[in-house]
Write a protein that holds these residues in place. Structure first.
Motif, short mmCIF file in Angstrom:
data_model
loop_
_atom_site.label_atom_id
_atom_site.label_comp_id
_atom_site.label_asym_id
_atom_site.label_seq_id
_atom_site.Cartn_x
_atom_site.Cartn_y
_atom_site.Cartn_z
N SER A 58 82.57 15.20 105.20
CA SER A 58 82.85 14.85 103.81
C SER A 58 83.75 15.92 103.19
O SER A 58 83.97 16.98 103.79
CB SER A 58 81.55 14.71 103.01
OG SER A 58 80.88 15.95 102.94
N LYS A 59 84.25 15.63 102.00
CA LYS A 59 85.12 16.55 101.26
C LYS A 59 84.39 16.99 100.00
O LYS A 59 83.84 16.16 99.28
CB LYS A 59 86.42 15.87 100.87
CG LYS A 59 87.19 15.24 102.00
CD LYS A 59 88.35 14.45 101.45
CE LYS A 59 88.94 13.52 102.47
NZ LYS A 59 89.98 12.65 101.89
N SER A 60 84.42 18.28 99.71
CA SER A 60 83.83 18.79 98.48
C SER A 60 84.77 18.53 97.31
O SER A 60 85.94 18.16 97.50
CB SER A 60 83.57 20.30 98.60
OG SER A 60 84.81 20.99 98.64
N GLU A 61 84.28 18.76 96.10
CA GLU A 61 85.13 18.64 94.92
C GLU A 61 86.30 19.62 95.02
O GLU A 61 87.43 19.29 94.65
CB GLU A 61 84.33 18.90 93.64
CG GLU A 61 83.39 17.78 93.27
CD GLU A 61 82.62 18.06 91.99
OE1 GLU A 61 83.10 18.85 91.14
OE2 GLU A 61 81.52 17.50 91.84
N GLN A 62 86.01 20.81 95.52
CA GLN A 62 87.06 21.83 95.69
C GLN A 62 88.15 21.31 96.61
O GLN A 62 89.34 21.48 96.34
CB GLN A 62 86.45 23.10 96.27
CG GLN A 62 87.46 24.18 96.58
CD GLN A 62 86.84 25.42 97.19
OE1 GLN A 62 85.75 25.83 96.82
NE2 GLN A 62 87.52 26.01 98.15
N PHE A 63 87.75 20.66 97.73
CA PHE A 63 88.73 20.11 98.67
C PHE A 63 89.60 19.07 97.96
O PHE A 63 90.82 19.07 98.10
CB PHE A 63 88.02 19.49 99.87
CG PHE A 63 88.97 18.99 100.94
CD1 PHE A 63 89.32 19.80 102.00
CD2 PHE A 63 89.53 17.72 100.86
CE1 PHE A 63 90.20 19.35 102.98
CE2 PHE A 63 90.41 17.27 101.83
CZ PHE A 63 90.76 18.09 102.90
N GLU A 64 88.95 18.18 97.21
CA GLU A 64 89.68 17.12 96.51
C GLU A 64 90.68 17.70 95.50
O GLU A 64 91.77 17.16 95.33
CB GLU A 64 88.71 16.17 95.80
CG GLU A 64 87.83 15.36 96.75
CD GLU A 64 88.56 14.27 97.52
OE1 GLU A 64 89.79 14.13 97.41
OE2 GLU A 64 87.88 13.55 98.28
N GLU A 65 90.31 18.81 94.86
CA GLU A 65 91.23 19.45 93.91
C GLU A 65 92.39 20.11 94.63
O GLU A 65 93.53 20.06 94.16
CB GLU A 65 90.48 20.49 93.08
CG GLU A 65 89.53 19.89 92.07
CD GLU A 65 88.68 20.95 91.36
OE1 GLU A 65 89.00 22.16 91.46
OE2 GLU A 65 87.70 20.54 90.71
N LEU A 66 92.11 20.76 95.78
CA LEU A 66 93.16 21.44 96.53
C LEU A 66 94.09 20.48 97.26
O LEU A 66 95.29 20.74 97.38
CB LEU A 66 92.53 22.40 97.56
CG LEU A 66 91.82 23.62 97.02
CD1 LEU A 66 91.08 24.34 98.15
CD2 LEU A 66 92.81 24.57 96.36
N TYR A 67 93.52 19.39 97.77
CA TYR A 67 94.29 18.45 98.59
C TYR A 67 94.05 17.02 98.13
O TYR A 67 93.45 16.22 98.85
CB TYR A 67 93.87 18.56 100.06
CG TYR A 67 93.83 19.96 100.62
CD1 TYR A 67 95.00 20.59 101.04
CD2 TYR A 67 92.64 20.67 100.74
CE1 TYR A 67 94.98 21.87 101.56
CE2 TYR A 67 92.61 21.95 101.26
CZ TYR A 67 93.77 22.55 101.66
OH TYR A 67 93.75 23.81 102.18
N PRO A 68 94.50 16.67 96.93
CA PRO A 68 94.24 15.31 96.45
C PRO A 68 94.83 14.25 97.38
O PRO A 68 95.99 14.35 97.78
CB PRO A 68 94.90 15.28 95.07
CG PRO A 68 95.78 16.47 94.99
CD PRO A 68 95.32 17.45 96.02
N GLY A 69 94.00 13.30 97.78
CA GLY A 69 94.44 12.20 98.62
C GLY A 69 94.61 12.54 100.09
O GLY A 69 95.03 11.69 100.87
N LYS A 70 94.29 13.76 100.49
CA LYS A 70 94.45 14.14 101.90
C LYS A 70 93.37 13.50 102.76
O LYS A 70 92.19 13.56 102.45
CB LYS A 70 94.38 15.66 102.07
CG LYS A 70 94.61 16.10 103.51
CD LYS A 70 94.88 17.58 103.59
CE LYS A 70 95.19 18.04 104.98
NZ LYS A 70 96.55 17.81 105.39
#
Length: 157
Positions: free
Chosen positions: A95-107
């Protein structure tokens, strides 16, 4: 006579290379997610179910969250086809954390597999040393390098 000496030197270099082992510390891109099942009453902890939650990712195909390792699907196929020993593959929830989603949106992330190390250090292609570091054979390292492995720390044992 010189040809014989050259052949003997080449053969010993080949045998030396086959017997080389390396410590490898893969990229850490996250950690245990909420759905992991872990017995932390022992060291190292025993992981019964692995949920790897990405917080970031620099793109390597071989990752860790102590004491677990995951590999991308293409690299898992390379490992399987190479006939290496000392591991099994299992499923991993990713899964992706919120931090991941902020750093890499749509990745998008590739499919990963849990690489469970079952071998004996310095005998099999994958093993765990007495100080809990991952040890891989020269052959295993060559296969791992077929994927992206730029963030891993590698040193000879």
């Amino acid at each position: 006579m010189i040809d014989l000496v050259v052949d003997l030197i080449r053969q010993s270099e080949i045998n030396l290379e086959k017997n080389m082992y390396f410590y490898i510390e893969p990229e850490v891109s996250g950690g245990f997610g909420d759905n992991s099942v872990i017995d932390s009453s022992v060291h190292p902890p025993i992981v019964l179910k692995l949920h790897y939650q990405f917080d970031g990712w620099l793109g390597d195909d071989f990752l860790e969250s102590f004491p677990c390792y995951i590999v991308s699907e293409p690299l898992a196929e390379e490992i399987k086809s190479a006939g290496l020993v000392g591991y099994t593959f299992d499923d991993v929830e990713v899964s992706k954390s919120e931090q991941f989603e902020e750093l890499y949106p749509g990745k998008n992330l590739p499919k990963f597999y849990w690489l469970k190390v079952t071998g004996v250090s310095r005998r099999d292609d994958f093993g765990i040393s007495e100080d809990y570091r991952l040890v891989v054979s020269n052959e295993a390292l060559k296969v791992l390098k077929k994927g992206k492995l730029t963030e891993a720390d590698i040193e000879a044992c």
